[in-house]
Design an enzyme around this catalytic site. Structure first.
Site, PDB file in Angstrom:
ATOM      1  CB  THR A 119      -0.862   0.029   1.281  1.00 51.26           C
ATOM      2  OG1 THR A 119      -1.750  -1.064   1.261  1.00 51.26           O
ATOM      3  CG2 THR A 119      -1.651   1.339   1.388  1.00 51.26           C
ATOM      4  CD  GLU A 171       6.889  -5.951   0.070  1.00 57.71           C
ATOM      5  OE1 GLU A 171       6.502  -6.666  -0.879  1.00 57.71           O
ATOM      6  OE2 GLU A 171       6.150  -5.610   0.997  1.00 57.71           O
ATOM      7  CG  ASN A 223       5.088  -9.839  -0.723  1.00 56.72           C
ATOM      8  OD1 ASN A 223       4.268  -9.194  -0.073  1.00 56.72           O
ATOM      9  ND2 ASN A 223       6.150  -9.301  -1.295  1.00 56.72           N
ATOM     10  CB  SER A 247       3.831 -14.648   9.740  1.00 56.94           C
ATOM     11  OG  SER A 247       4.849 -14.193   8.867  1.00 56.94           O
TER      12      SER A 247
END
Lengths: 206, 227
Positions: B1, B87, B222, B227
């Protein structure tokens, strides 16, 4: 190896000081939503009373808009962009795909801050994190009360940097930029911006 | 996001502020991709509280254009920081599509290249697999071919440091360069920042789009996000 990358990026892109616009105060804390115990709740508030503030926003065009997006859109429409005096950001839970209950939770967070700043419809919301789980309202509500009761607001660099950290999820560094500019008549003004994002990033906002 | 906000102590009229922000976002935050996924929560907002003593700015003000340009520049910097932090990202890539008949087509082509898993994987592997860039251009979902003429297209890797030759031609006026200097290509691809230049040769519109490479770490992060 990934640690070395994180170190490089933090050193390379995170400022060590900043200039901040007049009339804003910021606060953040760890409410307990993030399992890591990191800061996950932040508030920026406008304390200038000389005139009503102006607000504008662009939002995701994803069909399944999250509760904070729908709620903030409505606040801006209701007030035609005038009189927004607070933005509440929480990370760790996106309050997305949470239906009517998610909208109610969003309303509770905003109304609590509205009460504390003495406004109605003066608060925008931003959430990020896991989709499909409801907000842990008890933790967030307690965090908001703590911020106001313990007067955690400030206007210094650390306050702004911690606010930038409070919206992070898988980010490896907070994203904060600040600068002073001059209008054509020489009047000096300040822009400060922050962002977050590391995954699920291909926005097409409107 | 993607979340973000820009705040200022200027007094700005609300519709002028919305025009300013929407214009800035269309040249910044709406021109980035890490993984091609659009979140349900993306929000960028701007607050102007008028705490400094100045004439309220509206769309007819002398300073409207100047302040708009500064907000756009701010938004670009914030958007690029998001891509740099993608990421698992190890490369920051600027996809520059220029000389297009339409801005919309330039953006579609730049976004398609930026969202190609195969292009992003090759960038991570520092493999000068420029055929994948052509392939992505070829499947871009354009309404028509006004901006895309195979005989006029030029594609290059651009070095982002001071080394020379700065430009490594991969396709020249539609003709693939089979004798490219692979050693030079590897040098350019080993840099943390890279530019992919696509010159469509059909007009003068251009779009800059920012993306990153696709690494094993992206999947690791991802694979168990909740978690």
């Amino acid at each position: 190896q990934s640690a070395s990358k994180t170190l490089d990026k933090y050193a390379q892109f995170v400022p060590k000081s900043g200039v901040f616009p007049k009339g804003y105060e910021v606060a953040s804390l760890a409410s307990g939503v993030k399992k890591s115990g990191a800061v996950d709740l932040g508030i920026i508030r406008n304390v200038n009373k000389s005139q009503k503030s102006s607000a504008a926003a662009v939002f995701t065009t994803n069909r399944f808009k999250a509760a904070p997006v729908l709620f903030s859109k409505k606040v801006l429409e209701t007030g035609s962009g005038e009189g927004v005096d607070a933005i509440v950001v929480n990370s760790g839970c996106a309050n997305s795909v949470t239906g009517e209950l998610g909208m109610q939770d969003a309303g509770k967070v905003a109304n609590q801050v509205n009460r504390l700043i003495g406004r109605s419809d003066g608060t925008l919301l931003m959430s990020t994190g896991v989709i499909g789980q409801r907000l842990q309202l008890d933790k967030i509500s307690k965090g908001i009360d703590t911020i106001f009761q313990e007067q955690k607001f400030s206007a210094d660099f650390d306050g702004w940097l911690n606010l930038a950290k409070s919206i992070c999820t898988t980010d490896t560094f907070p994203k904060l930029i600040t600068s002073k500019f001059k209008l054509s008549d020489g009047t000096e003004y300040t822009l400060t911006g922050m962002s977050k994002g590391a995954g699920m990033i291909c926005p097409n906002m409107a | 996001t993607l979340l973000g906000f820009i705040v200022t102590d200027l007094p700005i009229e609300t519709t002028a502020l919305q025009t300013m922000l929407s214009g800035a976002v269309n040249r910044s935050f709406n021109c980035i991709s890490v993984d091609g996924d659009m979140s349900t929560n993306d929000t960028i907002c701007m607050l102007a509280n008028g705490a400094i003593n100045a004439t309220k700015i509206d769309e007819n003000s002398e300073d409207f254009a100047k302040v708009s340009a500064q907000v756009t520049e701010f938004a670009k910097q914030l958007a690029q920081l998001v891509v740099r932090d993608g990421e698992g990202a190890t490369k920051f890539v600027t996809v520059n599509v220029k000389n297009s008949a339409k801005f919309k087509d330039a953006k579609i082509i730049a976004e398609t290249i930026s969202n190609s898993m195969l292009v992003k994987s090759a960038l991570y592997g520092q493999d000068a697999n420029w055929g994948r860039i052509l392939c992505a251009i070829g499947y871009s979902k354009l309404d028509n071919l006004a901006s895309l003429d195979e005989s006029k297209i030029n594609v290059s890797f651009i070095a982002t440091d001071t080394s020379t030759p700065r430009e490594l031609k991969l396709v020249s006026n539609g003709v693939p360069q089979f004798d490219i200097d692979e050693a030079r290509a590897s040098e350019i691809l080993s840099l943390p920042d890279l530019e992919i230049l696509v010159d469509l040769g059909t007009g003068s519109e251009e779009c800059q789009f920012w993306t990153c490479d696709l690494s094993h770490e992206y999947v690791t992060i991802n694979g168990d996000y909740r978690s």
